[in-house]
Design a protein around this motif. Structure first.
Motif, PDB file in Angstrom:
ATOM      1  N   PHE A  90       0.830  -1.198   0.000  1.00  0.00           N
ATOM      2  CA  PHE A  90       0.000   0.000   0.000  1.00  0.00           C
ATOM      3  C   PHE A  90       0.871   1.256   0.000  1.00  0.00           C
ATOM      4  CE2 PHE A  90      -2.949  -3.030   2.238  1.00  0.00           C
ATOM      5  CZ  PHE A  90      -3.885  -3.103   1.206  1.00  0.00           C
ATOM      6  N   LEU A  91       0.298   2.371  -0.463  1.00  0.00           N
ATOM      7  CA  LEU A  91       1.018   3.645  -0.530  1.00  0.00           C
ATOM      8  C   LEU A  91       0.851   4.412   0.773  1.00  0.00           C
ATOM      9  CD1 LEU A  91       0.115   4.778  -4.166  1.00  0.00           C
ATOM     10  CD2 LEU A  91       2.164   3.596  -3.373  1.00  0.00           C
ATOM     11  N   TYR A 120      -1.335   7.665   0.782  1.00  0.00           N
ATOM     12  CA  TYR A 120      -2.764   7.504   0.494  1.00  0.00           C
ATOM     13  C   TYR A 120      -3.490   7.035   1.748  1.00  0.00           C
ATOM     14  CZ  TYR A 120      -2.459   7.882  -4.636  1.00  0.00           C
ATOM     15  OH  TYR A 120      -2.297   8.322  -5.919  1.00  0.00           O
ATOM     16  N   GLN A 146      -8.343   5.470  -0.255  1.00  0.00           N
ATOM     17  CA  GLN A 146      -7.693   5.758  -1.536  1.00  0.00           C
ATOM     18  C   GLN A 146      -6.893   4.564  -2.048  1.00  0.00           C
ATOM     19  OE1 GLN A 146      -5.639   9.308  -0.099  1.00  0.00           O
ATOM     20  NE2 GLN A 146      -6.715  10.553  -1.620  1.00  0.00           N
ATOM     21  N   ASN A 147      -6.237   3.862  -1.136  1.00  0.00           N
ATOM     22  CA  ASN A 147      -5.480   2.672  -1.550  1.00  0.00           C
ATOM     23  C   ASN A 147      -6.398   1.621  -2.157  1.00  0.00           C
ATOM     24  OD1 ASN A 147      -2.451   2.341  -1.015  1.00  0.00           O
ATOM     25  ND2 ASN A 147      -3.099   3.429   0.837  1.00  0.00           N
ATOM     26  N   TYR A 178      -2.223   5.946   5.297  1.00  0.00           N
ATOM     27  CA  TYR A 178      -1.773   4.580   5.605  1.00  0.00           C
ATOM     28  C   TYR A 178      -0.558   4.586   6.525  1.00  0.00           C
ATOM     29  CZ  TYR A 178      -0.143  -0.213   4.891  1.00  0.00           C
ATOM     30  OH  TYR A 178       0.291  -1.495   5.079  1.00  0.00           O
ATOM     31  N   LYS A 183      -3.269  -2.003   9.439  1.00  0.00           N
ATOM     32  CA  LYS A 183      -2.680  -2.421   8.168  1.00  0.00           C
ATOM     33  C   LYS A 183      -3.114  -3.846   7.814  1.00  0.00           C
ATOM     34  CE  LYS A 183       1.399   0.558   8.507  1.00  0.00           C
ATOM     35  NZ  LYS A 183       2.864   0.628   8.693  1.00  0.00           N
TER      36      LYS A 183
END
Length: 213
Positions: free
Chosen positions: A85-86, A89, A93-94, A127, A135
Motif C-alpha cells: 500500500f502507498l 494515500y 484511496q489505496n 496509511y 494495516k
C-alpha cells in the motif's frame, strides 16, 4: 471453483521447499494450512495463486492449468505477508486505486468492505499512520472486496486484537456461505479447527496430515 494440485514440487537452488504435494479443494469450504514457520505454507499459497510457478507438477482451476492456460486464477483475493500500500494515500484511496484496475466495484462498495473489517473510523487516515492491526485489516479488505471465488489469507489474524479477530472469522464464515473457496494459514490448530472444514498439516514442504473437522 474446483482446485487440484498434482505432485507439486518447488526447488530454490538445491533446496526442495515443496515436495510431492497432491490435494484438491472445492468452493464453499474453508481449508486450513497449519505448520511451523518455514514449513512451506506461504510458498504453497504463492504457487496456488500464480505468484510462483512450481518446478514440477500442475495446479488446475476448474480443469485449466495455471501458468499455461492462464497466468493467474480468474477470480482471486490474496493476503500474503505485507501488502504494497502507498503510505501517502488513505486506506480508502489505496483500495480505490486497486479497485480501478478491474473496475468491478464502486466507491460505496469499497466503503462497505472497510466497515466490514472495522476501519470505518479511519478510512480517510493516511496509511503511514495506521497501526499494525489497521494495516492487517486493510490487507484483508483488499483480499475480499471484489467478492472473489478464491480467497487466500496467510496468517490473517496476526496483530489483531480479540474483537478484530472475531470479526475476521465472522467474515470468513460469510465468504464461505457466499460460495468462496478459502485457504487460510495459521499456527494455532485450535483456531483452525473452529473455522476450517479441512486442515492440511505441513512440515518440511510436505503435507503430513489431512484432517476433516
Amino acid at each position: 471453483m474446483y482446485l487440484e494440485l498434482t505432485d507439486i514440487r518447488k526447488k530454490i537452488g538445491a533446496d526442495e521447499v515443496l515436495s510431492g504435494i497432491t490435494l484438491s479443494m472445492e468452493r464453499g469450504k474453508v481449508y486450513g494450512l497449519q505448520g511451523k514457520n518455514g514449513c512451506g505454507k506461504s510458498m504453497l499459497m504463492r504457487v496456488i495463486c500464480g505468484l510462483v510457478l512450481p518446478t514440477v507438477g500442475e495446479v488446475k482451476i476448474d480443469g485449466k492449468i495455471l501458468g499455461k492456460e492462464f497466468s493467474f486464477p480468474p477470480s482471486v483475493g490474496v493476503f500474503i505477508e505485507k501488502p504494497g500500500f502507498l503510505d501517502s494515500y488513505s486506506g480508502f484511496q489505496n483500495l480505490m486505486m486497486l479497485a480501478s484496475i478491474k473496475g468491478q466495484i464502486s466507491g460505496a462498495e469499497v466503503k462497505d468492505v472497510l466497515k466490514r473489517v472495522g476501519l470505518q473510523d479511519v478510512m480517510y487516515k493516511k496509511y503511514r499512520k495506521y497501526s499494525l492491526g489497521m494495516k492487517q485489516k486493510l490487507g484483508i479488505a483488499a483480499a475480499i472486496m471484489e467478492k472473489p471465488e478464491l480467497i487466500i489469507l496467510d496468517e490473517p489474524s496476526n496483530a489483531l486484537d480479540e474483537k478484530s479477530e472475531e470479526i475476521l472469522w465472522q467474515i470468513v464464515g460469510e465468504e464461505k456461505e457466499r460460495g468462496a473457496l478459502i485457504l487460510i494459514s495459521c499456527h494455532t490448530t485450535e483456531t483452525l479447527e473452529k473455522v476450517s472444514d479441512e486442515i492440511f498439516r505441513m512440515d518440511m514442504g510436505q503435507i503430513k496430515e489431512h484432517m476433516t473437522v
